[in-house]
Write a protein that holds these residues in place. Structure first.
Motif, short mmCIF file in Angstrom:
data_model
loop_
_atom_site.label_atom_id
_atom_site.label_comp_id
_atom_site.label_asym_id
_atom_site.label_seq_id
_atom_site.Cartn_x
_atom_site.Cartn_y
_atom_site.Cartn_z
N PHE A 163 0.82 -1.21 0.00
CA PHE A 163 0.00 0.00 0.00
C PHE A 163 0.86 1.26 0.00
N PRO A 164 0.30 2.42 -0.39
CA PRO A 164 1.06 3.67 -0.32
C PRO A 164 1.62 3.91 1.07
N SER A 165 2.90 4.26 1.12
CA SER A 165 3.60 4.35 2.40
C SER A 165 4.84 5.21 2.27
N PRO A 166 5.17 5.99 3.30
CA PRO A 166 6.46 6.69 3.32
C PRO A 166 7.64 5.74 3.51
N MET A 167 7.36 4.46 3.82
CA MET A 167 8.37 3.41 3.95
C MET A 167 9.30 3.61 5.15
N ALA A 168 8.79 4.22 6.21
CA ALA A 168 9.58 4.28 7.44
C ALA A 168 9.83 2.88 7.98
N ASP A 169 8.84 2.00 7.81
CA ASP A 169 9.00 0.59 8.18
C ASP A 169 8.65 -0.30 6.98
N PHE A 170 9.04 0.16 5.80
CA PHE A 170 8.95 -0.62 4.56
C PHE A 170 7.55 -1.19 4.29
N GLY A 171 6.57 -0.30 4.39
CA GLY A 171 5.22 -0.65 4.02
C GLY A 171 4.31 -0.97 5.19
N ASP A 216 1.42 1.47 -3.58
CA ASP A 216 2.53 2.41 -3.60
C ASP A 216 3.20 2.39 -4.97
N PRO A 217 3.56 3.56 -5.51
CA PRO A 217 4.21 3.60 -6.83
C PRO A 217 5.49 2.76 -6.91
N ILE A 218 6.15 2.55 -5.79
CA ILE A 218 7.34 1.69 -5.80
C ILE A 218 6.98 0.31 -6.33
N PHE A 219 5.79 -0.16 -5.99
CA PHE A 219 5.36 -1.51 -6.38
C PHE A 219 4.55 -1.54 -7.67
N GLY A 220 4.09 -0.37 -8.13
CA GLY A 220 3.30 -0.34 -9.35
C GLY A 220 2.01 0.42 -9.17
N THR A 221 0.96 -0.05 -9.82
CA THR A 221 -0.34 0.61 -9.81
C THR A 221 -1.43 -0.38 -9.43
N ILE A 222 -2.63 0.14 -9.20
CA ILE A 222 -3.75 -0.74 -8.92
C ILE A 222 -4.04 -1.63 -10.12
N ASP A 223 -3.79 -1.13 -11.34
CA ASP A 223 -3.97 -1.97 -12.53
C ASP A 223 -2.96 -3.11 -12.55
N ILE A 225 -3.31 -13.61 -1.03
CA ILE A 225 -3.57 -13.11 0.32
C ILE A 225 -2.78 -11.82 0.51
N LEU A 226 -3.44 -10.77 0.98
CA LEU A 226 -2.76 -9.51 1.24
C LEU A 226 -2.44 -9.35 2.72
N ASP A 227 -1.45 -8.52 2.99
CA ASP A 227 -1.05 -8.20 4.35
C ASP A 227 -1.81 -6.96 4.80
N PHE A 228 -2.59 -7.09 5.85
CA PHE A 228 -3.40 -5.98 6.37
C PHE A 228 -2.79 -5.52 7.69
N VAL A 229 -2.60 -4.21 7.84
CA VAL A 229 -1.90 -3.65 9.01
C VAL A 229 -2.84 -2.69 9.73
N ALA A 279 -12.12 -0.89 4.24
CA ALA A 279 -10.88 -1.14 3.50
C ALA A 279 -10.74 -2.61 3.14
N LEU A 280 -11.11 -3.48 4.07
CA LEU A 280 -11.09 -4.91 3.76
C LEU A 280 -12.02 -5.21 2.58
N ARG A 281 -13.21 -4.63 2.63
CA ARG A 281 -14.18 -4.89 1.54
C ARG A 281 -13.67 -4.36 0.20
N PHE A 282 -12.92 -3.29 0.21
CA PHE A 282 -12.37 -2.75 -1.03
C PHE A 282 -11.55 -3.82 -1.76
N TRP A 283 -10.72 -4.53 -1.02
CA TRP A 283 -9.86 -5.56 -1.62
C TRP A 283 -10.63 -6.85 -1.87
N LEU A 284 -11.53 -7.18 -0.97
CA LEU A 284 -12.35 -8.39 -1.18
C LEU A 284 -13.20 -8.26 -2.44
N ASP A 285 -13.73 -7.05 -2.67
CA ASP A 285 -14.52 -6.83 -3.87
C ASP A 285 -13.68 -6.99 -5.14
N ARG A 286 -12.37 -6.75 -5.04
CA ARG A 286 -11.49 -6.92 -6.20
C ARG A 286 -11.14 -8.38 -6.43
#
Length: 532
Positions: free
Chosen positions: A55-63, A73-80, A97-101, A186-193
């Motif tokens: 996810f978008p992050s300043p990467m203080a703790d690498f995501g 996050d643009p480092i990893f690409g786009t939603i597409d 499976i995604l990592d949810f924080v 937020a969970l539903r956003f990804w589940l819907d995808r």
């Protein structure tokens, strides 16, 4: 396996996305890189891929400091790029499976920026704010996991906010219903995808003591240990209300078919079991990390397995983990021979196994020069060996420059032996650890007794741990010699005949086995038992 769910008979493979495959030459792995390497996972035989935060992050703790739960996050690409990866994974029969924080956000998340703007902000109660304690210091003695106080003073509003990790990672207030609703959306956003589930970070930390009482001292703490362990986290972790939140998360996933909720939980066994929830309505898989910290001998492993099996609540599905992005590499803990034995142990115990990328190659911890250290924990508490960079290094794919991971400068150095220890080289060697993993996974798929069968008895003969897996009349015996010397093990009296299906030692062919099994040093075998 039609009578079990995919996450029960399947195998999960964890990818640390910064280190799997870089597709654009910036030295950091990305979603397109993962997509290009999906065929490795199919060849290996795993069923699901768990991707650490993207996810978008300043990467203080690498995501793990998230600024937007519904983006990439643009480092990893786009939603597409993510949608394409998800579609191609599904086309190959792989779950994602995604990592949810949910415990904390980045201090640059819009919610926190608004929260700290004013004591009167509508978002103030979305985070944990407190007045200074007596004398003007922190409100209590709670510590941060990465060193120092867990409280950070905000000059503008005259209060402290709590952070379980870095000061750039303020904790959310999970007692606030609005926070819960926003996170479930937020969970539903990804589940819907179409995401197939979530691994939930530090799920046992979500709710804090309502009275903010001081944590008691830990009498077992020693100065060479992490500073967080100076205190027992009685009031800042594993509060009773946390289980209610976990059940609410599970209810969100239950709105969709076939999704899985995995909880990261570092707790003693009796507390771990509570996270299955009332009537099995909590986490499907509260992560079981006991093997990571186990003494590597037959007696201790046997004890851990027996106690875990006995503690499982009715209907609770077991799971096992030997490595992840926060722990030392398996091969560094137990050596090359032990790594082969560990592969067989992990993939023959009852329950869902999780593999960590690179462990199938026998990667060891990589020495990181001080000037290349990235992990904030290492920088905050240097000299204690707490840095996690050594187990997060890039995946070596071939003998080319940078192991085929990147055309640029890798964000962390690769293993020194990457010219020989890489996917291409080991896939061409039938005796390699990589092929052992593949054969074990295939054996698990071919024999339902290994994937979903009963677990019967743990017995130790000297340095040999033996157990059976049974289903529908089939009986498989797993015998693991943890010792450095050859060992013998009598076959069960009611099944004196057996056929060797697989050995961790290269060159040992499948063959009938007499009434007594001969094992080499650090050898593990799987036998099909035959009645006399």
């Amino acid at each position: 396996m039609s009578d079990t769910l995919w996450w029960q008979h399947g195998i999960v493979y964890q990818i640390y996305p910064r280190s799997f495959q870089d597709s654009n030459g910036d030295g950091i792995g990305d979603l397109e890189g993962i997509r290009r390497r999906l065929d490795h996972l199919v060849w290996l035989g795993v069923d699901a891929v768990w991707i650490s935060p993207i996810f978008p992050s300043p990467m203080a703790d690498f995501g793990y400091d998230i600024a937007d739960y519904c983006g990439v996050d643009p480092i990893f690409g786009t939603i597409d790029d993510f949608d394409r990866l998800l579609a191609e994974a599904h086309a190959r029969g792989l779950k994602v499976i995604l990592d949810f924080v949910p415990n904390h956000t980045s201090d640059r998340h819009p919610w926190f920026l608004e929260s700290r703007a004013s004591r009167d902000s509508a978002y103030r109660d979305w985070y944990i704010w407190r007045d200074p304690g007596p004398g003007g210091g922190p409100p209590n003695n709670w510590l941060a996991n990465f060193g120092g106080s867990g409280w950070e003073y905000d000059e503008a509003t005259g209060q402290y906010y709590f952070h379980s990790f870095l000061k750039e990672q303020p904790d959310l207030n999970w007692r606030n219903p609005a926070v819960r609703q926003a996170m479930y959306d937020a969970l539903r956003f990804w589940l819907d995808r179409g995401v197939d589930g979530f691994r939930v970070d530090v799920i046992w930390l979500l709710v804090k003591d309502e009275e903010f009482r001081d944590n008691p001292p830990n009498p077992a703490w020693e100065p060479h240990h992490a500073s967080i362990n100076q205190l027992l986290q009685v009031y800042s972790a594993d509060r009773p209300e946390t289980l209610e939140v976990v059940e609410e998360m599970r209810a969100v996933l239950d709105e969709y078919d076939g999704r899985v909720l995995i909880g990261e939980i570092y707790l003693p066994l009796e507390r771990l079991m509570a996270y299955y929830g009332r009537d099995m309505k909590g986490a499907h898989l509260p992560f079981n990390f006991q093997l990571i910290f186990a003494a590597w001998n037959a007696v201790q492993i046997a004890r851990i397995v027996a106690e875990y099996e006995a503690a499982l609540p009715p209907g609770g599905w077991p799971n096992w983990v030997l490595g992840n992005h926060d722990q030392k590499r398996i091969a560094s803990r137990v050596g090359p021979g032990g790594a082969r034995l560990a592969a067989m142990l992990l993939l023959t115990l009852r329950g869902t196994p999780t593999l960590y990328y690179g462990d199938e190659l026998g990667l060891e911890n990589v020495t990181i020069p001080p000037d290349r250290a990235q992990d904030p924990w290492e920088r905050n508490e240097p000299g204690l060996g707490l840095g996690r960079d050594p187990a997060r290094t890039p995946m070596p794919w071939n003998a080319g420059r940078n192991g085929g991971f990147t055309t640029g400068e890798p964000w962390l150095p690769l293993n020194d032996d990457h010219a020989a220890r890489n996917v291409a080289a080991l896939s061409a060697d039938p005796a390699s650890l990589l092929h052992l993993y593949r054969r074990l996974i295939a054996l698990r798929r071919d024999h339902a007794a290994l994937s979903t069968g009963d677990y019967v008895g743990v017995e130790v003969e000297g340095e040999v741990l033996a157990f059976e897996r049974r289903q529908a009349g089939a009986r498989l015996l797993v015998a693991l010699n943890f010792g450095q010397a050859p060992a013998r093990l009598p076959l069960p009296q009611d099944a004196p005949g057996a056929e060797l299906l697989l050995s961790t030692h290269p060159g040992r062919e499948a063959a009938p086995v007499p009434a007594e099994l001969q094992l080499g040093p650090e050898e593990g075998v799987v036998l099909a038992l035959r009645p006399g």
